[in-house]
Design a protein around this motif. Structure first.
Motif, PDB file in Angstrom:
ATOM      1  N   PRO A  58       0.772  -1.324   0.098  1.00  0.00           N
ATOM      2  CA  PRO A  58       0.139   0.116   0.047  1.00  0.00           C
ATOM      3  C   PRO A  58       0.777   1.140   0.050  1.00  0.00           C
ATOM      4  O   PRO A  58       0.412   2.149  -0.228  1.00  0.00           O
ATOM      5  N   ASP A  59       2.014   0.917   0.581  1.00  0.00           N
ATOM      6  CA  ASP A  59       2.873   2.384   0.462  1.00  0.00           C
ATOM      7  C   ASP A  59       3.266   2.845  -0.817  1.00  0.00           C
ATOM      8  O   ASP A  59       4.022   2.039  -1.300  1.00  0.00           O
ATOM      9  N   ASP A  80      -0.447   6.485   1.551  1.00  0.00           N
ATOM     10  CA  ASP A  80      -0.802   5.249   1.820  1.00  0.00           C
ATOM     11  C   ASP A  80      -2.094   4.681   0.810  1.00  0.00           C
ATOM     12  O   ASP A  80      -3.193   5.499   0.748  1.00  0.00           O
ATOM     13  N   LEU A  81      -1.939   3.763  -0.149  1.00  0.00           N
ATOM     14  CA  LEU A  81      -2.968   3.520  -1.326  1.00  0.00           C
ATOM     15  C   LEU A  81      -4.230   3.159  -0.474  1.00  0.00           C
ATOM     16  O   LEU A  81      -5.306   3.609  -0.893  1.00  0.00           O
ATOM     17  N   ASP A  82      -4.383   2.302   0.359  1.00  0.00           N
ATOM     18  CA  ASP A  82      -5.455   2.051   1.156  1.00  0.00           C
ATOM     19  C   ASP A  82      -6.150   3.155   1.650  1.00  0.00           C
ATOM     20  O   ASP A  82      -7.292   3.169   1.469  1.00  0.00           O
ATOM     21  N   GLU A  83      -5.260   3.980   2.475  1.00  0.00           N
ATOM     22  CA  GLU A  83      -6.035   5.241   2.898  1.00  0.00           C
ATOM     23  C   GLU A  83      -6.853   6.035   1.898  1.00  0.00           C
ATOM     24  O   GLU A  83      -7.866   6.433   1.837  1.00  0.00           O
ATOM     25  N   SER A 127      -7.923   5.092  -1.263  1.00  0.00           N
ATOM     26  CA  SER A 127      -8.796   4.657  -2.013  1.00  0.00           C
ATOM     27  C   SER A 127     -10.149   4.632  -1.042  1.00  0.00           C
ATOM     28  O   SER A 127     -11.291   4.790  -1.450  1.00  0.00           O
ATOM     29  N   ARG A 149     -10.887  -1.354  -7.732  1.00  0.00           N
ATOM     30  CA  ARG A 149     -10.890  -0.828  -6.551  1.00  0.00           C
ATOM     31  C   ARG A 149      -9.916   0.088  -5.964  1.00  0.00           C
ATOM     32  O   ARG A 149      -9.721   1.180  -5.523  1.00  0.00           O
ATOM     33  N   ASP A 150      -8.640  -0.448  -6.465  1.00  0.00           N
ATOM     34  CA  ASP A 150      -7.409   0.366  -6.023  1.00  0.00           C
ATOM     35  C   ASP A 150      -6.280  -0.308  -7.087  1.00  0.00           C
ATOM     36  O   ASP A 150      -6.321  -1.050  -7.664  1.00  0.00           O
ATOM     37  N   LEU A 151      -5.063   0.624  -6.876  1.00  0.00           N
ATOM     38  CA  LEU A 151      -3.939   0.239  -7.681  1.00  0.00           C
ATOM     39  C   LEU A 151      -3.879  -1.306  -7.536  1.00  0.00           C
ATOM     40  O   LEU A 151      -3.294  -1.840  -8.634  1.00  0.00           O
ATOM     41  N   ARG A 152      -3.570  -1.706  -6.387  1.00  0.00           N
ATOM     42  CA  ARG A 152      -3.171  -3.154  -6.149  1.00  0.00           C
ATOM     43  C   ARG A 152      -4.209  -4.239  -7.150  1.00  0.00           C
ATOM     44  O   ARG A 152      -3.695  -4.983  -7.749  1.00  0.00           O
ATOM     45  N   HIS A 199      12.437   3.827   5.207  1.00  0.00           N
ATOM     46  CA  HIS A 199      12.534   4.178   3.805  1.00  0.00           C
ATOM     47  C   HIS A 199      13.808   4.514   3.272  1.00  0.00           C
ATOM     48  O   HIS A 199      14.154   4.161   2.201  1.00  0.00           O
ATOM     49  N   ARG A 233       4.744   6.109   9.958  1.00  0.00           N
ATOM     50  CA  ARG A 233       3.519   5.337   9.805  1.00  0.00           C
ATOM     51  C   ARG A 233       3.356   4.329   8.899  1.00  0.00           C
ATOM     52  O   ARG A 233       2.990   2.858   9.235  1.00  0.00           O
ATOM     53  N   GLU A 234       3.921   4.450   7.795  1.00  0.00           N
ATOM     54  CA  GLU A 234       3.951   3.492   6.949  1.00  0.00           C
ATOM     55  C   GLU A 234       4.844   2.551   7.188  1.00  0.00           C
ATOM     56  O   GLU A 234       4.704   1.426   6.849  1.00  0.00           O
ATOM     57  N   LEU A 243       3.425   0.059   9.487  1.00  0.00           N
ATOM     58  CA  LEU A 243       2.310  -0.572   9.066  1.00  0.00           C
ATOM     59  C   LEU A 243       2.609  -2.128   8.880  1.00  0.00           C
ATOM     60  O   LEU A 243       3.602  -2.601   8.312  1.00  0.00           O
ATOM     61  N   ARG A 262      -2.832 -11.658   3.974  1.00  0.00           N
ATOM     62  CA  ARG A 262      -2.199 -10.827   2.621  1.00  0.00           C
ATOM     63  C   ARG A 262      -0.893 -10.966   2.372  1.00  0.00           C
ATOM     64  O   ARG A 262      -0.351 -11.062   1.264  1.00  0.00           O
TER      65      ARG A 262
END
Lengths: 143, 727
Positions: A23-24, A103-106, A108, B515-518, B577, B632-633, B636, B642
């Motif tokens: 998601p990052d 964050d992609l989840d956040e 979307s 739904r999303d990029l993933r 990062h 925060r990322e 996570l 998943r």
């Protein structure tokens, strides 16, 4: 040499895909970098002669000369990949500035909430459920 | 007109190579069959255009639409006409298929002309799906024939085709498409729906053109159908069923156009039956039938449109007694109805006579069924015409343009002329039948005032038909039960269910994908990887995986590659990062080393430069972001399931990539000498390094564009970083 290159390329690509699914946004970009690295290495390794002296005239000695064609293509790919990735990085920063999140989840989730709020204001289009209303269409023919 | 002249001049043909590598030719020939259907399509098309020029403005005015939309209808009609003419003259099955689908597309545009109307849209979609999905079967059939005989040219196919299971299956597939187009049971349900189209469209497509294309195709490939008697028998069964179902439903319906639609199903049932009977009699009868039917049926459709425009009535019972008020229309459509009902002195009489003759040739049972079918036709035609024109006058009468009336009168006159002077019509049909039959065909059409079997059958059909017509009220209840049953259990239900199911499936896929990029990535990567893996699995592995030599001099290369792989493996495990950026740089610099060891100093140099800038860019962007966002990322933690799923996808794609790359590297075997010669050429291009020569000289323009891309990218980056661009 073949399986060795293949394995390294597979590792690069696999790690890239793994990161792409995160998601990052920064990890997604890192994944993209790895995948394009895999592609570049594939290009380089697909030359007819895989190693040897550089293809710079005049050629001296008996050592084989490396394939210049794949080198030229890889150069192009490298530069374009660099341009794309820098834009992506900058875009990422733009997303952060606009949304305060990477964050992609956040993102979307927020987007879905906004879409829902928009839809609540307007009645939904009936195109969507056109085929579910087909029963009425059915009945009419019996007459 | 040109077609008629061309036909009388003996026809002709031409062919141009279309895709020579596939042996496809755009071969067209104006033979008898093409002339028959071409004359119908162009002749009736002309009348319909005249009719439409009066009808469509009224139609648009009723719906308060702009006059400008008229052009859209005419455009689609012209597209249809052209593709129909291409279809009838094509001698190449692939070209034929293309025109076939073009007619389906044009019909979709025409049926769905009232696009604000949901029923019209659904009906158009139904007509498109039923005819175009079955056309895919046809394509499969065509390709099977091609695989068997290596050609899709019809004349060549006729010459070489032998009876075999492959040919039977292929021809059956093509026949299914033809039957769907001609709205035969069980594909008949689309035609009554298509009545949502404006009337000129129905008068054209659903009498003389679109539905006629189906039986045209059956006639065109008839020499192939004749190879297997089972196919012929199948055609007879489907034809008779369509005759019965269409006739009964026509007798039971009230809507003017709907009656005509069911009638069309039934009438093309006759034609299919005759094609199934085969032989000279069947071929001649089928061709003549199409001619007689098309003239009369388009007149009747135009009548229905004119009546609706004049009175507003759309169904029987809402209208009556028009004979005195619209005498010309009554006379024209009376002649046309008589033509369909096969009364003497109309062209229709001969079409039924030929039908009876062909049926009798196959035995008395078929003869009896033929009489029953004809009786049904007589009954619903009588009901249709008397219902509109006789009885007590009903409703207001609005004036209508003459152009809505006289095409009907003209066609009605033609029907009568055909009944008196049958010669030219019979000639046209005979020449068409010769193509179908691939042999001489006698077509005898004349009145015989004696008690021969055909005459007796005709009289029997009239009597029975009149009885059916007279007992109309009694029949009402059972007929409505029949149509109810057909609706509840018929094939339309299956169509609707499958459409709904597909719609739901597509919605679900859509939800997953966007739904999303993933989701989007998975939707691309997983099927792509699956296809590639399938390709790898079915490719012969013999010699596909070579290890190749590993000379001692390459040890540094191996080390560099190992470092690269290790660094890449480290990236997913980095939490912070900064570490990711460092590991990425590690990968990049290891790769640069690899390139330099592979004799590519230019690439290595560029890679080092780029990696340096990357490292700076990454670190720079991280510095711009507040610490807590990144932290925060980093903290996570994905749920275990998943994580496992992602790891599985990544591993699978990595393994497949390795396999594909390995097999790609194995062939051709690395060769030496090529590069030496290339490098020796560099001085001739005023350079020493052949790579720069390639980039700056051979691919100079590409490089220029590339520089532009980089420049644009840099501008975008600088704007984004300064926050000038907002999404």
């Amino acid at each position: 040499m073949n399986p060795l290159f293949a394995i390294v390329i597979g590792v690069l690509f696999g790690c890239g895909v793994f990161l792409l699914l995160k998601p990052d946004l920064f990890r997604v970009i890192a994944g993209l970098v790895l995948v394009s690295n895999a592609a570049n290495l594939t290009l380089m390794a697909s030359g007819l002669t895989r190693s040897g002296q550089a293809p710079i005239a005049p050629v001296e000695g008996n050592e084989p000369v490396a394939d210049p064609l794949v080198q030229a293509m890889t150069l192009t790919a490298l530069v374009i990949g660099f341009a794309v990735t820098s834009v992506l990085l900058a875009l990422c920063y733009g997303v952060y500035r606009a949304r305060r999140s990477v964050d992609l989840d956040e993102l979307s989730r927020e987007e879905a909430a906004e879409a829902a709020a928009l839809e609540a204001d307007e009645p939904p289009l009936d195109e969507e459920s056109e085929y579910d209303q087909q029963d009425e269409f059915d009945e009419e023919i019996v007459r | 007109m040109a077609i008629a002249i061309g036909w009388s001049a003996g026809g002709g043909g031409f062919g141009v190579a279309w895709a020579p590598t596939w042996d496809l030719r755009l071969a067209f020939e104006l033979d008898g069959l093409a002339a028959l259907y071409g004359v119908l399509a162009a002749g009736i098309g002309t009348l319909v255009f005249l009719y439409a020029s009066a009808y469509v403005p009224r139609h648009l005015a009723h719906q308060e639409r702009s006059r400008r939309e008229e052009a859209r209808l005419h455009g689609a009609m012209v597209l249809f006409l052209v593709s129909m003419l291409g279809l009838v003259m094509a001698q190449d099955l692939i070209a034929l298929f293309v025109f076939w689908d073009l007619t389906a597309v044009a019909s979709w545009l025409l049926v769905g002309y009232d696009r604000h109307n949901r029923d019209a849209r659904l009906s158009a979609l139904m007509a498109l799906l039923v005819t175009a999905v079955s056309a895919v079967l046809m394509l499969v059939g065509i390709l099977m024939l091609r695989a068997e005989y290596g050609t899709v040219q019809l004349p060549e196919l006729f010459a070489v085709a032998q009876e075999s299971t492959t040919v039977t299956v292929a021809v059956a597939l093509i026949a299914i498409a033809a039957l769907a187009k001609s709205a035969q049971v069980p594909f008949h349900f689309w035609l009554p729906r298509a009545m949502a189209a404006p009337t000129p469209v129905s008068a054209y497509l659903h009498s003389a053109a679109m539905v006629a294309a189906g039986v045209f195709l059956l006639s065109r490939i008839h020499p192939l159908i004749q190879l297997d008697a089972r196919l012929l028998d199948g055609l007879i069964v489907i034809g008779l069923t369509s005759m019965a179902v269409g006739g009964l439903l026509a007798l039971g319906s009230r809507g003017l156009k709907r009656i005509l639609a069911y009638s069309t199903i039934s009438q093309y049932g006759y034609v299919v039956t005759m094609l199934g009977i085969g032989g000279a009699a069947g071929a001649a009868g089928a061709c003549f039938y199409v001619l007689g039917h098309a003239l009369a049926k388009s007149a009747l459709f135009m009548t229905a449109g004119a009546v609706t425009e004049a009175t507003g009535a759309k169904a029987l019972g809402e209208v009556g007694g028009l004979a005195r008020r619209m005498p010309l229309l009554a006379a024209g459509s009376g002649a046309a109805a008589a033509g369909i009902a096969a009364l003497p002195l109309t062209i229709g009489f001969f079409k039924d006579e030929l039908f009876f003759k062909a049926a009798l040739d196959r035995g008395n049972v078929l003869g009896a069924l033929a009489v029953l079918g004809a009786a049904l036709t007589f009954a619903y035609m009588a009901r249709f015409w008397t219902g509109i024109f006789l009885g007590a006058p009903k409703g207001e009468l609005r004036p209508v343009e003459r152009r809505l009336i006289w095409p009907v009168a003209l066609l009605g006159a033609l029907v009568v002329v055909g009944g008196l002077v049958v010669g030219p019509f019979a000639d046209l049909a005979r020449d068409a039948a010769v193509v179908t039959q691939r042999g001489a065909v006698e077509l005898e059409a004349a009145y015989h005032l004696d008690a021969r079997a055909e005459n007796l059958m005709a009289i029997g059909a009239y009597a029975l038909g009149f009885a059916l017509f007279a007992s109309g009220r009694l029949l009402g209840a059972p007929l409505s039960v029949f149509s109810r049953l057909g609706h509840d259990l018929g094939p339309e239900r299956a169509y609707n269910a499958s459409i709904r199911g597909l719609n739901r499936l597509s919605n679900r896929l859509h939800d997953i994908e966007v739904r999303d990029l993933r989701g989007r990535l998975i939707a691309v990567v997983v099927p792509g990887a699956g296809l590639v893996a399938l390709g790898v699995a079915v490719t012969p592995t013999d010699g596909a995986y070579r290890t190749g030599a590993l000379p001692a001099a390459d040890v540094p290369l191996v080390v560099a590659l190992a470092v690269c792989a290790l660094a890449a493996l480290a990236v997913p495990f980095c939490r912070r990062h900064l570490l990711i950026a460092l590991a990425l740089s590690g990968v990049g610099f290891a790769l640069a080393t690899t390139y330099s060891l592979m004799g590519a100093p230019d690439v290595a140099l560029v890679a080092v430069l780029i990696e340096t800038i990357f490292a700076l860019l990454f670190v720079g962007v991280f510095a711009l972001l507040p610490r807590d966002v990144l932290r925060r990322e980093a903290r996570l933690r994905a749920p275990r399931s998943r994580k496992l799923r992602d790891a599985a996808i990544a591993t699978a794609s990595g393994v497949v990539t390795s396999l594909v790359v390995w097999s790609a590297f194995s062939r051709p075997v690395p060769r030496e000498g090529m590069s030496d010669r290339l490098s020796a050429l560099a001085p001739e291009a005023h350079g020493k390094d052949i790579v720069t020569v390639i980039l700056a000289d051979f691919r100079g323009l590409d490089t220029l564009v590339e520089i532009t891309v980089v420049a644009v990218a840099m501008i975008a980056v600088s704007l984004l970083l300064r926050g000038k661009l907002r999404g």
